[in-house]
Design an enzyme around this catalytic site. Structure first.
Site, PDB file in Angstrom:
ATOM      1  N   GLY A 104      22.786  41.935 -43.386  1.00  0.00           N
ATOM      2  CA  GLY A 104      23.148  43.068 -42.530  1.00  0.00           C
ATOM      3  C   GLY A 104      21.929  43.636 -41.836  1.00  0.00           C
ATOM      4  CG  LEU A 105      17.068  44.526 -42.552  1.00  0.00           C
ATOM      5  CD1 LEU A 105      16.958  45.904 -41.922  1.00  0.00           C
ATOM      6  CD2 LEU A 105      16.041  44.383 -43.681  1.00  0.00           C
ATOM      7  CG  ASP A 164      21.026  47.449 -42.690  1.00  0.00           C
ATOM      8  OD1 ASP A 164      22.206  47.127 -42.456  1.00  0.00           O
ATOM      9  OD2 ASP A 164      20.445  47.191 -43.760  1.00  0.00           O
ATOM     10  CG  ASP A 220      26.672  46.461 -44.274  1.00  0.00           C
ATOM     11  OD1 ASP A 220      25.716  45.883 -44.820  1.00  0.00           O
ATOM     12  OD2 ASP A 220      26.700  46.693 -43.056  1.00  0.00           O
ATOM     13  CE  LYS A 236      23.607  49.453 -45.449  1.00  0.00           C
ATOM     14  NZ  LYS A 236      23.404  48.007 -45.686  1.00  0.00           N
ATOM     15  CG  ASN A 291      17.854  48.536 -45.720  1.00  0.00           C
ATOM     16  OD1 ASN A 291      16.961  48.721 -46.530  1.00  0.00           O
ATOM     17  ND2 ASN A 291      18.303  47.334 -45.412  1.00  0.00           N
ATOM     18  CB  SER A 292      19.011  49.335 -50.604  1.00  0.00           C
ATOM     19  OG  SER A 292      20.345  48.949 -50.560  1.00  0.00           O
ATOM     20  CG  HIS A 300      19.268  45.518 -54.048  1.00  0.00           C
ATOM     21  ND1 HIS A 300      18.152  44.730 -54.096  1.00  0.00           N
ATOM     22  CD2 HIS A 300      19.356  45.946 -52.759  1.00  0.00           C
ATOM     23  CE1 HIS A 300      17.580  44.685 -52.901  1.00  0.00           C
ATOM     24  NE2 HIS A 300      18.301  45.423 -52.069  1.00  0.00           N
TER      25      HIS A 300
HETATM   26  C1  SPV Z   1      20.235  42.864 -46.244  1.00  0.00           C
HETATM   27  O1  SPV Z   1      19.600  41.815 -46.138  1.00  0.00           O
HETATM   28  O2  SPV Z   1      20.723  43.438 -45.285  1.00  0.00           O
HETATM   29  C2  SPV Z   1      20.419  43.443 -47.549  1.00  0.00           C
HETATM   30  C3  SPV Z   1      19.406  43.282 -48.557  1.00  0.00           C
HETATM   31  O3  SPV Z   1      21.387  44.135 -47.743  1.00  0.00           O
HETATM   32  S1  SPV Z   1      18.444  44.702 -48.500  1.00  0.00           S
HETATM   33  O4  SPV Z   1      17.911  44.823 -47.170  1.00  0.00           O
HETATM   34  O5  SPV Z   1      17.444  44.464 -49.505  1.00  0.00           O
HETATM   35  O6  SPV Z   1      19.275  45.840 -48.835  1.00  0.00           O
HETATM   36 MG    MG Z   2      22.352  44.686 -46.114  1.00  0.00          MG
END
Ligand code: SPV
Ligand code: MG
Length: 540
Positions: free
Chosen positions: A45-46, A56, A85, A118, A120-121, A188
């Site tokens: 997603g990112l 993201d 997501d 969402k 990004n984490s 994660h």
């Molecule tokens: C992504 O690659 O979009 C992910 C992994 O969700 S992270 O960026 O680590 O959340």
């Molecule tokens: Mg993602």
């Protein structure tokens, strides 16, 4: 046997080895991930948002993501796991997502227990509210109930550790998602060490396949994960980061230098791009499907020698680059080819090859041009041979109809012969051709075959039928004859002294029918200074 992609992904998840999948974000990056040998793709997603130039945070719509996945899926055969997501809404959106993904042969989707939209984490992860467990379990169940293919995978991603909860909460959630039917758990973490995911793996104890994303704890040797019983590692964003780094560096340098000269050698060549795009397949398909619609005839022009008799005129260029009425001989030749639908022209160059600057031709170099003859030059052009081609000397001028008639003449190997053995337009010493019949104009389109060809009139008994003008056409079986003959003759100790007539005589001796197409005049070859004047008249 080709396994379905959903089956392939399941195999990666369930294998006893530690497996790896790599991020891709569009068609070409997906092709590259497959090309370099990965067995699966993480549609991040990112990275997909980044290649669209947005954040993201669900700024790209889910249908835009699915459209991109279609490009990625179309150009690859390995499984794609979508980073879905939060499933882009509630259970109902999840059901539709799964159906649309299956229609595009996506092997699985991973959904995370956060809320839509969402974030990004890695951006303020601990402030992000998690999904209600029951609601998230309903989403997993809805997804599983709506998949057609039993092997489509739904992975539940646990964000508890990212959001600042403890191991117990992460395990509670993972267990609930497992019970709801998830095919694997992605745990994660954003720590720089793998401690918390290793603790989780220890407690999880292989209840279902475990997946990790070691973006922040990347320095951990992967053996550690294998030992901890982890199934799958996702390298989640390394293709987009590699692309961005290369683009920034290249862009800055080109701007600073006002030149691309420095970067040329370290960026992909245009032909690398064509290869990744599958250009060869299209060329093959054109041959198959456009046989009557598009000409696949090519030309090989032999032009390696200097043309010594033209003295100073060829001091700094080969004969084919001499201008006649403002256009070089080669330009004129290529123009005639193009007018007859021949767009693939290969010029075998040798003497002063660098001075050949005619667009629309491919140059093949005969570096040994001083020690070798025409057959060695022809051999240099072999990688460029087309299934149907004209081979021509480079110093010819002729009216268009001569080529047109040669292209429509019957026969897999046809030579153009001027039935005048002596004429004032014949300069130099074009080869004499002995033919099965003399040119009787009434024999137009009747079968005449070549019997011998030689520079000297005395080398054969009987009257020659005319002079070979230096042009022939090969197709079908004729291509096999030429290729086989080249393979045989190149073993010969005299090969380097052989010219096209030696090849033709070899084929005649081998019983191959070489058809003769007679003409009368309307051509010139350029050998001596006086020919230049005549060429001016010919072209004006
Ligand atoms: C992504 O690659 O979009 C992910 C992994 O969700 S992270 O960026 O680590 O959340
Ligand atoms: Mg993602």
């Amino acid at each position: 046997m080709n396994q379905t992609r959903s089956h392939q992904l399941r195999s990666l998840l369930q294998s006893n080895e530690l497996e790896f999948i790599m991020e891709a974000h569009n068609g070409i990056s997906a092709r590259i991930v497959e090309e370099v040998g990965f067995r699966g793709i993480w549609a991040s997603g990112l990275a997909i948002s980044a290649q669209f130039g947005v954040r993201d945070s669900n700024e790209a719509s889910w249908t835009q993501v699915v459209d991109m996945l279609e490009f990625m899926s179309d150009v690859t055969d390995i499984p794609i796991l979508l980073d879905g997501d939060t499933g882009y809404g509630n259970f109902n959106n999840m059901r539709r997502l799964v159906r649309k993904l299956e229609q595009r042969h996506i092997a699985g989707v991973c959904i995370e227990d956060k809320q839509f939209p969402k974030l990004n984490s890695f951006i303020e992860g601990e402030r992000q509210p998690l999904a209600d467990i029951d609601e998230f379990c309903g989403k997993i169940m809805a997804g599983k109930d709506s998949q057609d293919d039993d092997e489509f995978s739904i992975i539940a991603r646990v964000e508890a550790l990212i959001a600042g909860w403890d191991l117990a909460e992460a395990l509670r959630r993972a267990e609930a998602y497992h019970e709801a039917g998830a095919d694997g758990i992605l745990i994660h973490s954003k720590l720089s060490r793998p401690d918390e995911i290793l603790d989780f793996a220890g407690e999880w104890a292989g209840r279902s396949p475990l997946i990790i994303v070691p973006t922040t704890y990347y320095s951990t040797p992967v053996e550690v994960y294998a030992k901890a019983g982890i199934s799958l590692v996702i390298w989640a964003n390394h293709m987009i980061r590699a692309a961005v780094a290369a683009m920034l560096k290249t862009g800055r340098e080109v701007l600073k230098d006002s030149s691309v000269a420095n970067v040329e050698d370290r960026i992909a060549s245009v032909s690398d791009i064509f290869t990744l795009q599958g250009a060869d397949e299209l060329t093959a398909a054109q041959k198959r499907y456009l046989a009557n619609g598009q000409s696949t005839t090519g030309a090989v022009v032999l032009a390696a020698s200097r043309g010594n008799a033209l003295q100073d005129l060829t001091e700094d260029r080969p004969k084919i680059m001499i201008p006649i009425g403002g256009k070089s001989l080669l330009r004129r030749l290529v123009d005639v080819f193009k007018r007859q639908g021949i767009h693939s022209v290969c010029v075998v160059a040798g003497y002063k090859a660098d001075s050949i600057n005619v667009s629309g031709v491919k140059i093949c170099l005969n570096k040994q041009y001083e020690q070798t003859g025409e057959l060695a030059s022809l051999l240099c052009a072999r990688p460029e041979f087309q299934e149907d081609m004209v081979i021509s000397y480079g110093d010819l001028l002729f009216r268009d109809y001569i080529l047109q008639d040669l292209l429509t003449a019957e026969g897999d190997l046809v030579v153009t012969v001027d039935s005048a053995t002596t004429a004032d337009y014949i300069s130099g010493s074009p080869d004499y051709a002995w033919c099965s019949r003399p040119d009787d104009r009434s024999l137009f389109l009747q079968e005449v075959t070549l019997e011998h060809i030689a520079e000297s009139r005395e080398s054969c008994t009987g009257e020659p039928g005319g002079r070979w003008i230096g042009m022939l056409r090969v197709r079908g079986q004729g291509m096999d004859w030429i290729n086989e003959a080249l393979d045989q003759l190149k073993q010969h100790e005299n090969f380097n002294r052989m010219d096209i007539p030696d090849l033709l005589n070899y084929l005649v001796a081998a019983g191959k029918p070489i058809r003769v197409h007679y003409i009368n005049g309307h051509w010139l070859d350029i050998n001596v200074l006086h020919d230049i004047d005549r060429a001016m008249h010919f072209t004006s």
